[in-house]
Enzyme design. Structure first.
Site, PDB file in Angstrom:
ATOM      1  N   CYS A 185       0.780  -1.202  -0.107  1.00 59.62           N
ATOM      2  CA  CYS A 185       0.057   0.129  -0.019  1.00 59.62           C
ATOM      3  C   CYS A 185       0.774   1.224  -0.029  1.00 59.62           C
ATOM      4  O   CYS A 185       1.952   1.295   0.770  1.00 59.62           O
ATOM      5  CB  CYS A 185      -0.767   0.078   1.381  1.00 59.62           C
ATOM      6  SG  CYS A 185      -2.037  -1.266   1.412  1.00 59.62           S
TER       7      CYS A 185
ATOM      8  N   TYR B 268       4.000  -9.863  -6.606  1.00 60.79           N
ATOM      9  CA  TYR B 268       3.122  -9.637  -5.645  1.00 60.79           C
ATOM     10  C   TYR B 268       2.855  -7.976  -5.901  1.00 60.79           C
ATOM     11  O   TYR B 268       3.547  -7.179  -6.023  1.00 60.79           O
ATOM     12  CB  TYR B 268       3.498  -9.877  -4.359  1.00 60.79           C
ATOM     13  CG  TYR B 268       2.616  -9.515  -3.268  1.00 60.79           C
ATOM     14  CD1 TYR B 268       1.369  -9.881  -3.279  1.00 60.79           C
ATOM     15  CD2 TYR B 268       2.864  -8.633  -2.149  1.00 60.79           C
ATOM     16  CE1 TYR B 268       0.204  -9.420  -2.442  1.00 60.79           C
ATOM     17  CE2 TYR B 268       1.808  -8.289  -1.082  1.00 60.79           C
ATOM     18  CZ  TYR B 268       0.612  -8.750  -1.161  1.00 60.79           C
ATOM     19  OH  TYR B 268      -0.414  -8.195  -0.224  1.00 60.79           O
TER      20      TYR B 268
ATOM     21  N   ARG C 145     -16.467  -2.225 -15.664  1.00 58.99           N
ATOM     22  CA  ARG C 145     -16.822  -0.999 -15.514  1.00 58.99           C
ATOM     23  C   ARG C 145     -16.961  -0.381 -14.248  1.00 58.99           C
ATOM     24  O   ARG C 145     -16.936   0.753 -14.284  1.00 58.99           O
ATOM     25  CB  ARG C 145     -17.967  -0.723 -16.557  1.00 58.99           C
ATOM     26  CG  ARG C 145     -19.140  -1.266 -16.064  1.00 58.99           C
ATOM     27  CD  ARG C 145     -20.207  -1.715 -17.346  1.00 58.99           C
ATOM     28  NE  ARG C 145     -21.367  -2.444 -16.909  1.00 58.99           N
ATOM     29  CZ  ARG C 145     -22.451  -1.938 -16.559  1.00 58.99           C
ATOM     30  NH1 ARG C 145     -22.682  -0.871 -16.778  1.00 58.99           N
ATOM     31  NH2 ARG C 145     -23.487  -2.896 -16.424  1.00 58.99           N
TER      32      ARG C 145
ATOM     33  N   GLU D 189      -2.488   3.475  -5.908  1.00 64.71           N
ATOM     34  CA  GLU D 189      -2.314   3.701  -4.374  1.00 64.71           C
ATOM     35  C   GLU D 189      -1.819   2.310  -4.011  1.00 64.71           C
ATOM     36  O   GLU D 189      -1.902   1.908  -2.874  1.00 64.71           O
ATOM     37  CB  GLU D 189      -3.627   3.754  -3.806  1.00 64.71           C
ATOM     38  CG  GLU D 189      -4.104   5.138  -3.844  1.00 64.71           C
ATOM     39  CD  GLU D 189      -5.533   5.484  -3.172  1.00 64.71           C
ATOM     40  OE1 GLU D 189      -5.584   4.826  -2.294  1.00 64.71           O
ATOM     41  OE2 GLU D 189      -6.061   6.331  -3.546  1.00 64.71           O
TER      42      GLU D 189
HETATM   43  P1  XMP Z   1      -0.314  -7.312   3.217  1.00 62.64           P
HETATM   44  O1  XMP Z   1       0.354  -6.478   4.216  1.00 62.64           O
HETATM   45  O2  XMP Z   1      -0.696  -8.388   3.646  1.00 62.64           O
HETATM   46  O3  XMP Z   1      -1.751  -6.644   2.951  1.00 62.64           O
HETATM   47  O4  XMP Z   1       0.398  -7.208   1.909  1.00 62.64           O
HETATM   48  C1  XMP Z   1      -2.851  -7.033   2.090  1.00 62.64           C
HETATM   49  C2  XMP Z   1      -3.976  -6.057   2.310  1.00 62.64           C
HETATM   50  O5  XMP Z   1      -3.534  -4.685   1.559  1.00 62.64           O
HETATM   51  C3  XMP Z   1      -4.712  -4.091   0.884  1.00 62.64           C
HETATM   52  N1  XMP Z   1      -4.406  -3.740  -0.526  1.00 62.64           N
HETATM   53  C4  XMP Z   1      -4.131  -2.465  -0.911  1.00 62.64           C
HETATM   54  N2  XMP Z   1      -3.943  -1.411  -0.079  1.00 62.64           N
HETATM   55  N3  XMP Z   1      -3.127  -0.162  -2.028  1.00 62.64           N
HETATM   56  C5  XMP Z   1      -3.513  -0.058  -0.609  1.00 62.64           C
HETATM   57  O6  XMP Z   1      -3.591   0.839  -0.218  1.00 62.64           O
HETATM   58  C6  XMP Z   1      -3.281  -1.338  -2.779  1.00 62.64           C
HETATM   59  O7  XMP Z   1      -2.988  -1.553  -3.913  1.00 62.64           O
HETATM   60  C7  XMP Z   1      -3.671  -2.616  -2.116  1.00 62.64           C
HETATM   61  N4  XMP Z   1      -3.939  -3.950  -2.673  1.00 62.64           N
HETATM   62  C8  XMP Z   1      -4.060  -4.531  -1.538  1.00 62.64           C
HETATM   63  C9  XMP Z   1      -5.706  -5.225   0.910  1.00 62.64           C
HETATM   64  O8  XMP Z   1      -6.502  -4.770   2.049  1.00 62.64           O
HETATM   65  C10 XMP Z   1      -5.274  -6.502   1.206  1.00 62.64           C
HETATM   66  O9  XMP Z   1      -5.918  -7.501   1.787  1.00 62.64           O
END
Ligand code: XMP
Length: 486
Positions: free
Chosen positions: A309, A391, A408, A418
């Protein structure tokens, strides 16, 4: 002029502390609990209990059918991602639900008039080794691998099938079924009613898998438990998933949004699956969501802590997972509600899981650690003599690009990524990872003196640790062959 409201200076100076995993340690408490006696069974939603408190994140580098099947067999829960067409997601969910069951009810069948070619295509599609043959709903034969081995692909199923079929009545017990199948040396036992109508199918594979995975997460009829993610604005996807999965996860980066809450409120009324709402980060969000939506079966808490994130880095907006869980837990307590909470994002060790549970969650959502396993989608990548797996965040540029092409409802209302994309070290089987997390968690709970998760909510005592102190909690002043100098 004194308006009675705190000044901006006061608001900033007295701001809450948005604590998270690295800020705390668990204080060892008086314990009577041996780690081997700790029970980590949990309620993952109001209506579903699982044996280990681990949920795999709905991300396209984490959870497809293989992850969901293996994790459910190990006692956890997989949430199938939505970065694909509805058709593809539903097919993955069906594979999970078909992976094993006590009695298969939606039996894949052939008709006597089918060509062997068509029957083989069905067997390949559903990855099954035989098909009951029905005519107007009545069982007239069974087509097995043996029947088709020497058949011509143009032959008719009715001409090559086995016509003398061993069957049983719908109310047969599993033990009786096992004996009957052993006696006749058969692998599939069709169940029929008095009129010969096909009512279900028991397979030897399912009977043996049941013994092999005693801790598996199952629905009421013995199939593996399955969850899938969707947007609350995507009614069509939700309605189709609702026919297949047990749990629908409304997968929204910031659920505390009037339009999102309204859409979810309307949709929940039409769904029969359990519904998980998230992500939320504050007490107020939990209060608003739970009081506006008629049915919430679990809350998913944490914004910005995930390893991929960059939401908080870019926007400064975020609610670290541990803080978000504690906020949600306290809000639910105010409401007299015991809806389970998922701690989502930032889990790096069993100790993080223990802290997340201590803060009031019932389960943790894991992306990064599970992406490292054999069961996550994607193949191994060799970099500098080490194996890795890809990942990526679901808000990363490449993941968003794919989603926008096919969904969509996820059109880019935000013009900025993000999430990031990268690699995580390959760690082998999911079973080993789940076992390590479980054993580590049980050891933590032993230190807390908590013999189950509910007790962890009240018994866990935590203490702040300084940034410098945190470095002392890791191995230090020693050369580790696996890590190099510390
Ligand atoms: P970990 O720490 O296990 O977290 O890699 C997985 C969780 O991250 C969230 N998630 C995202 N949050 N941008 C974000 O701000 C992203 O691109 C993103 N992709 C996933 C999601 O809640 C997941 O379970």
């Amino acid at each position: 002029m004194d308006s009675g409201k705190p000044s901006i200076t006061e608001r900033f100076a007295k701001a809450q502390h948005a604590f998270t995993f690295r800020d705390f340690i668990l204080l060892p408490g008086l314990t009577e609990v041996d780690p081997s006696e700790v029970d980590i069974e949990t309620r993952v939603t109001t209506d579903n209990v699982i044996r280990v408190p681990f949920v795999s994140s709905p991300m396209d580098t984490v959870t497809e059918d293989e992850m969901a099947i293996t994790l459910a067999r190990l006692g956890g829960l997989g949430v199938i991602h939505r970065n694909c067409s509805t058709e593809e997601q539903v097919e993955m969910a069906k594979k999970v639900k078909r992976a094993e069951s006590l009695v298969i009810r939606d039996v894949v069948t052939a008709e006597p008039g089918y060509a062997v070619r068509e029957a083989l295509a069905l067997m390949r599609k559903y990855e099954i080794s035989g098909l009951p043959v029905v005519k107007e709903g009545k069982l007239v034969g069974i087509l097995t691998g043996r029947d088709v081995r020497f058949a011509n692909e143009d032959d008719l199923v009715g001409n090559v099938m086995t016509k003398k079929v061993v069957t049983a009545h719908d109310n047969i017990t599993l033990e009786q079924a096992r004996e009957l199948m052993h006696e006749h040396r058969i692998e599939k036992l069709p169940l029929v009613d008095e009129s010969g109508k096909l009512k279900g199918l028991i397979t030897f594979k399912d009977i043996s898998l049941r013994g092999k995975y005693p801790n598996a997460s199952r629905d009421k009829v013995g199939r593996l438990l399955c969850a899938a993610a969707a947007s609350p604005f995507d009614e069509e996807r939700c309605m189709r998933l609702d026919k297949v999965v047990d749990i629908i996860v409304f997968d929204v980066a910031h659920f505390h949004n009037k339009k999102v809450i309204d859409a979810a409120r309307r949709l929940v009324k039409k769904l029969s699956a359990n519904v998980v709402i998230g992500n939320i980060g504050t007490r107020q969000a939990a209060l608003d969501v739970v009081s506006s939506i008629e049915r919430v079966n679990a809350l998913r808490a944490g914004i910005g802590s995930g390893s991929i994130c960059i939401t908080t880095e870019i926007t400064k907006a975020g609610a670290p997972t541990l803080f978000a869980v504690a906020q949600a837990f306290d809000a639910l307590k105010e409401l007299g509600s015991d809806i389970p909470i998922w701690a989502d994002g930032g889990i790096t060790s069993p100790g993080d899981v223990a802290l997340a549970l201590a803060a009031g969650s019932s389960a943790v959502c894991i992306g990064n650690l599970f992406a490292r396993t054999r069961e996550s989608p994607g193949s191994l990548v060799a970099i500098g003599g080490q194996y890795y797996k890809a990942y990526r965040g679901m808000g990363s540029p490449s993941a968003m690009e794919k989603r926008h092409a096919i969904d969509r409802y996820a059109s880019p209302s935000k013009g900025i990524a993000e999430g990031v994309e990268g690699y995580v070290p390959y760690k082998g089987d999911l079973a080993t990872m789940v076992n390590e997390l479980s054993q580590g968690l049980k050891a933590s709970m032993g230190y807390m003196g908590a013999k189950n998760i509910r007790e962890a909510w009240t018994k866990a005592q935590v203490a702040w640790v300084s940034e410098l102190g945190a470095t002392e909690t890791k191995a230090h002043d020693v050369i580790l062959p696996t890590r190099g100098p510390t």
